[in-house]
Design an enzyme around this catalytic site. Sequence first.
Site, PDB file in Angstrom:
ATOM      1  N   ARG A 162      14.036  -6.207  26.997  1.00 24.16           N
ATOM      2  CA  ARG A 162      15.282  -6.333  26.226  1.00 24.16           C
ATOM      3  C   ARG A 162      15.228  -5.400  25.009  1.00 24.16           C
ATOM      4  NH1 ARG A 162      16.501  -7.853  20.607  1.00 24.16           N
ATOM      5  NH2 ARG A 162      18.609  -8.712  20.570  1.00 24.16           N
ATOM      6  N   VAL A 163      16.292  -4.655  24.821  1.00 23.49           N
ATOM      7  CA  VAL A 163      16.418  -3.790  23.644  1.00 23.49           C
ATOM      8  C   VAL A 163      17.591  -4.296  22.828  1.00 23.49           C
ATOM      9  CG1 VAL A 163      16.985  -1.450  22.876  1.00 23.49           C
ATOM     10  CG2 VAL A 163      15.405  -1.790  24.798  1.00 23.49           C
ATOM     11  N   GLY A 164      17.378  -4.448  21.533  1.00 21.66           N
ATOM     12  CA  GLY A 164      18.442  -4.943  20.667  1.00 21.66           C
ATOM     13  C   GLY A 164      19.224  -3.809  20.028  1.00 21.66           C
ATOM     14  N   ASP A 165      19.895  -4.138  18.938  1.00 19.93           N
ATOM     15  CA  ASP A 165      20.731  -3.152  18.244  1.00 19.93           C
ATOM     16  C   ASP A 165      19.920  -2.174  17.394  1.00 19.93           C
ATOM     17  OD1 ASP A 165      20.046  -5.454  16.642  1.00 19.93           O
ATOM     18  OD2 ASP A 165      21.438  -4.712  15.112  1.00 19.93           O
TER      19      ASP A 165
ATOM     20  N   THR B  14      21.399  -6.720  10.529  1.00 19.02           N
ATOM     21  CA  THR B  14      20.386  -7.695  10.922  1.00 19.02           C
ATOM     22  C   THR B  14      21.124  -8.906  11.488  1.00 19.02           C
ATOM     23  OG1 THR B  14      18.566  -9.112  10.171  1.00 19.02           O
ATOM     24  CG2 THR B  14      20.258  -8.606   8.553  1.00 19.02           C
ATOM     25  N   GLY B  15      20.501  -9.562  12.445  1.00 13.76           N
ATOM     26  CA  GLY B  15      21.169 -10.687  13.091  1.00 13.76           C
ATOM     27  C   GLY B  15      21.030 -10.571  14.591  1.00 13.76           C
TER      28      GLY B  15
ATOM     29  N   THR C  75      12.244  -3.768  13.937  1.00 17.99           N
ATOM     30  CA  THR C  75      12.261  -5.190  14.289  1.00 17.99           C
ATOM     31  C   THR C  75      11.412  -5.478  15.526  1.00 17.99           C
ATOM     32  OG1 THR C  75      13.766  -7.065  14.701  1.00 17.99           O
ATOM     33  CG2 THR C  75      14.246  -5.037  15.873  1.00 17.99           C
TER      34      THR C  75
ATOM     35  N   SER D 276       9.282 -11.262  12.312  1.00 17.18           N
ATOM     36  CA  SER D 276      10.372 -10.560  12.987  1.00 17.18           C
ATOM     37  C   SER D 276      10.294  -9.039  12.888  1.00 17.18           C
ATOM     38  CB  SER D 276      11.717 -11.041  12.438  1.00 17.18           C
ATOM     39  OG  SER D 276      11.721 -10.967  11.042  1.00 17.18           O
TER      40      SER D 276
ATOM     41  N   THR E  36      15.596  -8.515  11.082  1.00 24.03           N
ATOM     42  CA  THR E  36      15.297  -7.084  11.040  1.00 24.03           C
ATOM     43  C   THR E  36      15.260  -6.554   9.620  1.00 24.03           C
ATOM     44  OG1 THR E  36      16.492  -6.875  13.097  1.00 24.03           O
ATOM     45  CG2 THR E  36      16.259  -4.854  11.794  1.00 24.03           C
TER      46      THR E  36
ATOM     47  N   GLY F 143      21.409  -9.010  17.763  1.00 24.10           N
ATOM     48  CA  GLY F 143      21.668  -7.625  18.127  1.00 24.10           C
ATOM     49  C   GLY F 143      22.733  -7.444  19.178  1.00 24.10           C
TER      50      GLY F 143
HETATM   51  N1  GLY Z   1      18.823  -7.422  15.157  1.00 26.04           N
HETATM   52  C1  GLY Z   1      17.620  -7.411  15.847  1.00 26.04           C
HETATM   53  C2  GLY Z   1      17.736  -7.763  17.260  1.00 26.04           C
HETATM   54  O1  GLY Z   1      18.604  -8.533  17.653  1.00 26.04           O
HETATM   55  O2  GLY Z   1      16.932  -7.283  18.017  1.00 26.04           O
END
Ligand code: GLY
Length: 300
Positions: free
Chosen positions: A177-180, A200-201, A167, A51, A149, A203
Amino acid sequence: MSIDYPLFVSTWTFGKPANEQSLKVFQGGGSILDAVEQGIHVAEADASNPSVGLGGIPNAEGVVQLDACIMDGEGQRAGSVAAIEGILHPISVARRVMDNTKHVMLAGDGARQFALAQGFASVELLTEERRTEWEQWRVQNHPPDNHDTIALLGLDSTGRLAGGCSTSGWGYKLPGRVGDSPIIGSGLYVDGEIGAAGATGLGENVMRYCASFLVVEYMRQGLHPEEACSATIRRVIAADPRPAEELALNFVALDKQGRYGAAGTGRGFEYAVTYPGYSQVLQSAALSDTDVGPEGGNRR
Ligand code: GLY
């Protein structure tokens, strides 16, 4: 046992070797920012970690796209890269964005071209193991269970705070796609006068609530870091129509006084704490649907 400095707090069990590298870097003369950056390198370079960085789960087209950001509590500086491909250490590219440009965030091919121009090598991040899994996924279309993450926070004896996160994001995500994790205030936030928080989790659920910023704001109001993480989760549980278990929210936090803590939905999660003479994996607080406090507002 009293806490000594520097102090590092990070997500998951793989945070422990990262923290220990951070400590080594700091004790070797690096700044707290150098320590955070180079601690995260450990997770990014570990091909067995599905990850983060090398060996991360690819997107739906079989391409590993990475997100990372870094913040320096001194001067409220930040740098970030999103959906960057073929670069081993996105956290260091994020730092170059912070140090060497007038911008905070670069994305996609622009981020990659910037990294190459800065001297970063182009590498293949997709390992054979992940390629095989991705080929199986294309046939079976099973959902991956991975958003682990690394968010790593550091504090030195002068009160200087820094944080970073990195991450490969949601496994088999839509390309682009872009996460948090690269979003300042979502996957990470550092306020040099108050404290730092990282997530983490899942996003998407962090981004909707600017959740790391919210954790820091609760610390500003005087909450202990663990309680600030819990209060943030309670607020999201209260506001969000989905069950807590589905939200997959997890936070670590560290305040300027050296207090730290973590909380997560469901069974919670493991996080790592390291300072001279101490390095341990701890269990976070765990919150469920019944943990909706008065700060949570109305449960819809
Ligand atoms: N927390 C990482 C993601 O969802 O990309």
